[in-house]
Design a protein around this motif. Structure first.
Motif, PDB file in Angstrom:
ATOM      1  N   GLY A  96      22.020  47.936  65.415  1.00 47.68           N
ATOM      2  CA  GLY A  96      22.492  46.892  64.435  1.00 47.68           C
ATOM      3  C   GLY A  96      21.788  45.909  63.982  1.00 47.68           C
ATOM      4  O   GLY A  96      21.602  45.291  62.907  1.00 47.68           O
ATOM      5  N   ARG A  97      20.966  45.332  64.867  1.00 47.92           N
ATOM      6  CA  ARG A  97      20.149  44.057  64.830  1.00 47.92           C
ATOM      7  C   ARG A  97      19.309  44.286  63.690  1.00 47.92           C
ATOM      8  O   ARG A  97      18.685  43.444  63.050  1.00 47.92           O
ATOM      9  N   THR A  99      19.472  45.680  61.034  1.00 47.13           N
ATOM     10  CA  THR A  99      20.012  45.281  59.524  1.00 47.13           C
ATOM     11  C   THR A  99      19.703  43.861  59.115  1.00 47.13           C
ATOM     12  O   THR A  99      19.750  43.550  57.921  1.00 47.13           O
ATOM     13  N   MET A 100      19.402  42.967  60.000  1.00 46.44           N
ATOM     14  CA  MET A 100      18.883  41.576  59.837  1.00 46.44           C
ATOM     15  C   MET A 100      17.212  41.778  59.702  1.00 46.44           C
ATOM     16  O   MET A 100      16.665  40.495  59.420  1.00 46.44           O
ATOM     17  N   ASP A 101      16.639  42.866  59.634  1.00 43.80           N
ATOM     18  CA  ASP A 101      15.390  42.821  59.220  1.00 43.80           C
ATOM     19  C   ASP A 101      15.041  43.256  58.002  1.00 43.80           C
ATOM     20  O   ASP A 101      15.211  44.395  57.672  1.00 43.80           O
ATOM     21  N   PRO A 102      14.406  42.278  57.271  1.00 38.82           N
ATOM     22  CA  PRO A 102      14.346  42.401  55.728  1.00 38.82           C
ATOM     23  C   PRO A 102      13.289  43.689  55.615  1.00 38.82           C
ATOM     24  O   PRO A 102      13.716  44.434  54.564  1.00 38.82           O
ATOM     25  N   ASP A 103      12.262  44.134  56.379  1.00 38.48           N
ATOM     26  CA  ASP A 103      11.267  45.031  56.014  1.00 38.48           C
ATOM     27  C   ASP A 103      12.131  46.607  56.574  1.00 38.48           C
ATOM     28  O   ASP A 103      11.782  47.600  56.032  1.00 38.48           O
ATOM     29  N   ILE A 105      15.467  47.123  56.129  1.00 41.14           N
ATOM     30  CA  ILE A 105      16.274  47.082  55.052  1.00 41.14           C
ATOM     31  C   ILE A 105      15.943  47.719  53.730  1.00 41.14           C
ATOM     32  O   ILE A 105      16.603  48.366  53.019  1.00 41.14           O
ATOM     33  N   ARG A 111      16.026  52.511  57.421  1.00 38.20           N
ATOM     34  CA  ARG A 111      17.375  52.269  57.125  1.00 38.20           C
ATOM     35  C   ARG A 111      18.225  53.409  57.432  1.00 38.20           C
ATOM     36  O   ARG A 111      19.208  53.225  57.779  1.00 38.20           O
ATOM     37  N   VAL A 114      19.682  54.002  60.826  1.00 38.13           N
ATOM     38  CA  VAL A 114      20.821  52.853  61.234  1.00 38.13           C
ATOM     39  C   VAL A 114      21.983  53.072  60.557  1.00 38.13           C
ATOM     40  O   VAL A 114      23.169  52.937  60.965  1.00 38.13           O
ATOM     41  N   ASP A 115      21.837  53.528  59.157  1.00 36.12           N
ATOM     42  CA  ASP A 115      23.163  53.825  58.275  1.00 36.12           C
ATOM     43  C   ASP A 115      23.885  54.834  59.143  1.00 36.12           C
ATOM     44  O   ASP A 115      25.023  54.676  59.270  1.00 36.12           O
ATOM     45  N   LEU A 118      25.726  54.047  62.229  1.00 39.22           N
ATOM     46  CA  LEU A 118      26.898  53.299  62.185  1.00 39.22           C
ATOM     47  C   LEU A 118      28.159  53.983  61.617  1.00 39.22           C
ATOM     48  O   LEU A 118      29.164  54.015  61.521  1.00 39.22           O
ATOM     49  N   GLN A 156      29.855  44.217  66.617  1.00 38.40           N
ATOM     50  CA  GLN A 156      28.210  43.734  66.015  1.00 38.40           C
ATOM     51  C   GLN A 156      28.628  42.317  65.970  1.00 38.40           C
ATOM     52  O   GLN A 156      27.573  41.634  66.006  1.00 38.40           O
TER      53      GLN A 156
ATOM     54  N   GLU B  17      16.023  34.930  53.755  1.00 37.61           N
ATOM     55  CA  GLU B  17      15.618  36.418  53.285  1.00 37.61           C
ATOM     56  C   GLU B  17      14.641  37.052  54.466  1.00 37.61           C
ATOM     57  O   GLU B  17      14.948  38.288  54.754  1.00 37.61           O
ATOM     58  N   ARG B  97      22.602  35.130  60.766  1.00 36.76           N
ATOM     59  CA  ARG B  97      21.447  36.193  60.994  1.00 36.76           C
ATOM     60  C   ARG B  97      20.473  35.579  61.787  1.00 36.76           C
ATOM     61  O   ARG B  97      19.649  36.417  62.543  1.00 36.76           O
ATOM     62  N   MET B 100      19.793  36.653  65.430  1.00 36.42           N
ATOM     63  CA  MET B 100      18.960  37.888  65.958  1.00 36.42           C
ATOM     64  C   MET B 100      17.567  37.655  65.631  1.00 36.42           C
ATOM     65  O   MET B 100      16.634  38.453  65.866  1.00 36.42           O
ATOM     66  N   VAL B 160      26.613  43.319  59.045  1.00 32.55           N
ATOM     67  CA  VAL B 160      25.819  44.286  59.604  1.00 32.55           C
ATOM     68  C   VAL B 160      26.158  45.668  59.030  1.00 32.55           C
ATOM     69  O   VAL B 160      25.075  46.325  58.695  1.00 32.55           O
ATOM     70  N   ARG B 163      24.822  45.733  55.218  1.00 24.16           N
ATOM     71  CA  ARG B 163      23.476  45.827  55.091  1.00 24.16           C
ATOM     72  C   ARG B 163      23.073  47.208  55.482  1.00 24.16           C
ATOM     73  O   ARG B 163      22.059  47.636  54.960  1.00 24.16           O
ATOM     74  N   ALA B 164      23.536  47.769  56.494  1.00 25.11           N
ATOM     75  CA  ALA B 164      23.288  48.965  56.900  1.00 25.11           C
ATOM     76  C   ALA B 164      23.569  50.181  56.040  1.00 25.11           C
ATOM     77  O   ALA B 164      22.527  50.993  55.639  1.00 25.11           O
TER      78      ALA B 164
END
Lengths: 190, 190
Positions: A96-97, A99-103, A105, A111, A114-115, A118, A156, B17, B97, B100, B160, B163-164
């Motif tokens: 889950g963490r 998803t807060m990672d811009p690169d 997502i 991604r 992760v998707d 979940l 989450q 971001e 966010r 994390m 979460v 975004r996933a």
């Protein structure tokens, strides 16, 4: 452990601790003790190595969840077992963490696991809630997919509350709140 | 806007971001159009500037939540208003966010506004749930603090899931699930 294994395991640890943006190829080499040449021999680069690491972490999370969700007990008890399963709450969820990672997502390939994980988790929980509706444990007005989304979100988001406060207590409170709302009528005061 | 203001606003955007770890002093200078000298004239460095940015973001989130929570309606309706308030779901929570972000979590000063804001939010919601227990809208067996933790966790975890999956639908499903569980008995089929 082979060099390739050491690289994957070190990347998994670093992704959990520092996220993708915060993990440099240099840090991976340092932690794994591998040389730059051998990293590029086994993997095309950081995204390729991260993908192998994320896939393995996702598989492990799925296997752990499957063990709990397909265990014994009524539907309510299996949802409870999922919510209460032992977790290192302050470390957060390694899947889950991300998803807060811009690169992660913006990268479809990174991604995807992760998707999928979940999504799979929500489907399993939705099925259990539907079973519980049939057996009369859950109210017929509930929507399995919605309750499943609430359950996964509570876990989450519980990590977020715990990490903000520096204590697992907030995670536990969120889980207890959801369980009180889900409890079959005759179990409310237990 | 003054240079100091531009620096804070650019840092707020970048933290939302890319997180703290993913935000370099260079990126802040580029986005704000400020020079390195003026950044170090106004702020001691990245942590100091990030603290000003996080504090302002936390204040804004608190003001927004306060507007919704102290609005009109029954306790259930106010909890619903909080859960359903308009959000840019795919961007995630600019405060949550940060939990994390490994460098925020280990820094007491940077973590403090995150912790205080989520804590304040839980207290407000807990009070509303207690009000609802008194008025008979919520079951007397519920614990205000637990339900408040579940509500905030559902929102944070909803981000979460959204975004996933790359879609706000999962956030909305989690919120609808919680609202169905919280609904006063005579409202269940509405």
């Amino acid at each position: 452990m082979s060099t390739s294994e050491r690289l994957i395991e070190s990347t998994r640890e670093l992704l959990w601790e520092r996220g993708y943006v915060g993990t440099s190829p240099k840090a991976i080499l340092e932690r794994s003790g591998a040389g730059q040449g051998s990293m590029y021999h086994h993997f095309k680069g950081k995204p390729d190595l991260a993908l192998a690491a994320i896939r393995r972490t996702a598989e492990e999370m799925r296997a752990t969840a499957e063990g709990v969700l397909s265990g014994p007990g009524t539907p309510y008890e299996r949802v409870e077992a999922y919510l209460r399963r032992e977790r290192d709450v302050l470390r957060g969820c390694p899947v889950g963490r991300l998803t807060m990672d811009p690169d992660v997502i913006v990268d479809e390939a990174l991604r995807a696991p992760v998707d999928e994980t979940l999504d799979w988790l929500r489907e399993q929980l939705a099925q259990i809630v539907e079973e519980g509706k049939e057996s009369g444990e859950f109210a017929p007005s509930l929507d399995g997919e919605e309750i499943a989304a609430t359950a996964v979100a509570t876990v989450q988001g519980g990590y977020v509350l715990a990490r903000a406060s520096g204590s697992p207590a907030a995670f536990d409170a969120a889980v207890r709140g959801l369980l009180a709302l889900l409890a079959p009528p005759d179990a409310i005061d237990h």
